[in-house]
Design a protein around this motif. Structure first.
Motif, PDB file in Angstrom:
ATOM      1  N   PHE A  97       0.855  -1.195   0.000  1.00 41.41           N
ATOM      2  CA  PHE A  97       0.000   0.000   0.000  1.00 41.41           C
ATOM      3  C   PHE A  97       0.887   1.240   0.000  1.00 41.41           C
ATOM      4  O   PHE A  97       1.836   1.320   0.788  1.00 41.41           O
ATOM      5  CB  PHE A  97      -0.873   0.048   1.254  1.00 41.41           C
ATOM      6  N   LEU A 154     -10.013   1.821   6.568  1.00 41.25           N
ATOM      7  CA  LEU A 154     -10.283   0.603   5.792  1.00 41.25           C
ATOM      8  C   LEU A 154      -9.446  -0.580   6.288  1.00 41.25           C
ATOM      9  O   LEU A 154      -9.488  -1.664   5.715  1.00 41.25           O
ATOM     10  CB  LEU A 154     -10.017   0.854   4.304  1.00 41.25           C
ATOM     11  N   GLU A 155      -8.699  -0.335   7.363  1.00 41.72           N
ATOM     12  CA  GLU A 155      -7.821  -1.384   7.929  1.00 41.72           C
ATOM     13  C   GLU A 155      -6.938  -2.018   6.854  1.00 41.72           C
ATOM     14  O   GLU A 155      -6.955  -3.225   6.640  1.00 41.72           O
ATOM     15  CB  GLU A 155      -8.640  -2.442   8.662  1.00 41.72           C
ATOM     16  N   GLN A 156      -6.219  -1.158   6.166  1.00 43.05           N
ATOM     17  CA  GLN A 156      -5.372  -1.650   5.078  1.00 43.05           C
ATOM     18  C   GLN A 156      -4.040  -2.164   5.611  1.00 43.05           C
ATOM     19  O   GLN A 156      -3.028  -1.472   5.618  1.00 43.05           O
ATOM     20  CB  GLN A 156      -5.183  -0.558   4.017  1.00 43.05           C
ATOM     21  N   TYR A 157      -4.064  -3.390   6.088  1.00 43.96           N
ATOM     22  CA  TYR A 157      -2.848  -4.075   6.528  1.00 43.96           C
ATOM     23  C   TYR A 157      -2.491  -5.133   5.504  1.00 43.96           C
ATOM     24  O   TYR A 157      -3.294  -6.012   5.227  1.00 43.96           O
ATOM     25  CB  TYR A 157      -3.064  -4.788   7.875  1.00 43.96           C
ATOM     26  N   PRO A 158      -1.307  -5.089   4.950  1.00 47.15           N
ATOM     27  CA  PRO A 158      -0.955  -6.102   3.946  1.00 47.15           C
ATOM     28  C   PRO A 158      -0.672  -7.455   4.585  1.00 47.15           C
ATOM     29  O   PRO A 158      -0.187  -7.529   5.701  1.00 47.15           O
ATOM     30  CB  PRO A 158       0.322  -5.541   3.329  1.00 47.15           C
ATOM     31  N   THR A 159      -0.960  -8.507   3.847  1.00 49.66           N
ATOM     32  CA  THR A 159      -0.576  -9.848   4.295  1.00 49.66           C
ATOM     33  C   THR A 159       0.921 -10.014   4.098  1.00 49.66           C
ATOM     34  O   THR A 159       1.453  -9.678   3.042  1.00 49.66           O
ATOM     35  CB  THR A 159      -1.308 -10.909   3.449  1.00 49.66           C
ATOM     36  N   GLY A 163     -11.546  -7.750  -0.782  1.00 48.02           N
ATOM     37  CA  GLY A 163     -10.690  -6.760  -0.131  1.00 48.02           C
ATOM     38  C   GLY A 163      -9.273  -6.962  -0.615  1.00 48.02           C
ATOM     39  O   GLY A 163      -8.338  -7.174   0.156  1.00 48.02           O
ATOM     40  N   ALA A 164      -9.114  -6.905  -1.925  1.00 51.20           N
ATOM     41  CA  ALA A 164      -7.862  -7.349  -2.566  1.00 51.20           C
ATOM     42  C   ALA A 164      -6.668  -6.451  -2.248  1.00 51.20           C
ATOM     43  O   ALA A 164      -5.527  -6.902  -2.308  1.00 51.20           O
ATOM     44  CB  ALA A 164      -8.053  -7.431  -4.075  1.00 51.20           C
ATOM     45  N   GLY A 165      -6.916  -5.190  -1.916  1.00 55.44           N
ATOM     46  CA  GLY A 165      -5.802  -4.283  -1.619  1.00 55.44           C
ATOM     47  C   GLY A 165      -4.852  -4.197  -2.797  1.00 55.44           C
ATOM     48  O   GLY A 165      -5.246  -3.901  -3.925  1.00 55.44           O
ATOM     49  N   ILE A 214      -1.937  -9.148  -3.167  1.00 53.78           N
ATOM     50  CA  ILE A 214      -1.012 -10.252  -2.859  1.00 53.78           C
ATOM     51  C   ILE A 214      -1.673 -11.635  -2.896  1.00 53.78           C
ATOM     52  O   ILE A 214      -1.101 -12.578  -3.454  1.00 53.78           O
ATOM     53  CB  ILE A 214      -0.272  -9.988  -1.519  1.00 53.78           C
ATOM     54  N   GLU A 236     -12.274  -4.783  -4.591  1.00 52.07           N
ATOM     55  CA  GLU A 236     -11.683  -3.803  -3.660  1.00 52.07           C
ATOM     56  C   GLU A 236     -12.427  -2.491  -3.840  1.00 52.07           C
ATOM     57  O   GLU A 236     -12.598  -2.011  -4.949  1.00 52.07           O
ATOM     58  CB  GLU A 236     -10.189  -3.645  -3.981  1.00 52.07           C
ATOM     59  N   LYS A 237     -12.873  -1.889  -2.706  1.00 52.61           N
ATOM     60  CA  LYS A 237     -13.652  -0.659  -2.853  1.00 52.61           C
ATOM     61  C   LYS A 237     -12.798   0.607  -2.933  1.00 52.61           C
ATOM     62  O   LYS A 237     -13.271   1.646  -3.364  1.00 52.61           O
ATOM     63  CB  LYS A 237     -14.701  -0.557  -1.761  1.00 52.61           C
ATOM     64  N   ASP A 276     -17.741  -2.344  -3.276  1.00 46.94           N
ATOM     65  CA  ASP A 276     -17.845  -2.921  -1.947  1.00 46.94           C
ATOM     66  C   ASP A 276     -18.122  -4.422  -2.112  1.00 46.94           C
ATOM     67  O   ASP A 276     -18.865  -4.810  -3.002  1.00 46.94           O
ATOM     68  CB  ASP A 276     -19.011  -2.253  -1.206  1.00 46.94           C
ATOM     69  N   ILE A 277     -17.537  -5.230  -1.254  1.00 51.05           N
ATOM     70  CA  ILE A 277     -17.722  -6.693  -1.409  1.00 51.05           C
ATOM     71  C   ILE A 277     -19.187  -7.100  -1.348  1.00 51.05           C
ATOM     72  O   ILE A 277     -19.566  -8.113  -1.919  1.00 51.05           O
ATOM     73  CB  ILE A 277     -16.917  -7.519  -0.370  1.00 51.05           C
ATOM     74  N   ASN A 285      -7.962 -11.462   3.354  1.00 57.43           N
ATOM     75  CA  ASN A 285      -7.417 -11.050   4.641  1.00 57.43           C
ATOM     76  C   ASN A 285      -8.268  -9.859   5.048  1.00 57.43           C
ATOM     77  O   ASN A 285      -7.921  -8.718   4.779  1.00 57.43           O
ATOM     78  CB  ASN A 285      -5.942 -10.671   4.494  1.00 57.43           C
TER      79      ASN A 285
END
Ligand code: SAH
Length: 205
Positions: A16, A23-28, A55-57, A60, A77-78, A108-109, A122
């Protein structure tokens, strides 16, 4: 592709650019993602299959599926901003590999209704929007009989009940200590590690 190569390829993806807290964008983590996807492919869930990455971000998990031979991946991914990075990641990998088909769905999913063979995700862990993780699971169950999903290890009892109550069963549960790098500014330490569990679940026959 070996598990090690998969992890290395995933580690080279762009993260990111500006992660959004709301949006809690934490990568895996790449090793964590590779471990779960590798196990899923071993039991025949990925190669040749149609997959949705919810929530593909920056992509990954879905890209990991394409590297493992998925036939088609929907990146849902929104947030339009991170899709720029997702597209770069797809572009870079497809210069090196012949990937399956893919589609980027900027929604949105809850507005994605296509049935697929597998969902990988994730999800937001629900620290900003309460229940966000459960909403992701509910939607995943509407569109797929098989799901690979990551959740905070401390919520395992709750997830287990949720899964069984909805007629799904746990194929594998992989505890991944210190899996998630939390680099957002509200935290005192710049990098905090959170124990995460990967769940491979499937609908009961
Ligand atoms: N799958 C990526 C990103 C995980 S972070 C990875 O594994 O690295 C969670 C992602 O879900 C973020 O990119 C966030 O923007 C997205 N997201 C959160 N709520 C969403 C919703 N309701 N619909 C679609 N995407 C959502």
């Amino acid at each position: 592709m070996s598990k090690k190569t998969l992890a290395v390829k995933l580690s080279k993806l762009k993260p990111f650019f500006k992660p959004k807290q709301n949006l809690e964008q934490y990568p895996t983590d790449s090793d964590v993602g590779a471990t779960a996807l590798w196990e899923a492919d071993l039991i025949g869930w990925i190669n040749g299959k149609e997959v949705a990455d919810l929530g593909a971000g920056t992509g990954i998990l879905g890209l990991g599926c394409l590297l493992m031979g998925a036939k088609n991946v929907f990146f849902v991914e929104k947030d339009a901003d991170c899709l720029v990075t997702l597209k770069e990641n797809i572009q870079n990998l497809s210069e090196e590999y012949e990937l399956g088909k893919y589609e980027i769905v900027n929604k949105d999913i809850s507005h994605f209704e296509k049935k697929v063979d597998l969902v990988v995700m994730n999800p937001p862990f629900g620290t900003k929007i309460k229940g966000a993780d459960m909403k992701f699971l509910e939607i995943a169950m509407l569109i797929s009989d098989k799901i690979v999903s990551f959740h905070k290890t401390e919520t395992s009892d709750y997830i287990s009940k949720f899964v069984h109550d909805r007629n799904y069963t746990v194929n594998q549960k992989i505890d991944l200590p210190f899996a998630l790098k939390n680099t957002m500014s509200q935290h005192k330490k710049r990098i905090e590690r959170i124990s995460v569990t990967a769940w491979l679940i499937e609908r009961k026959p």
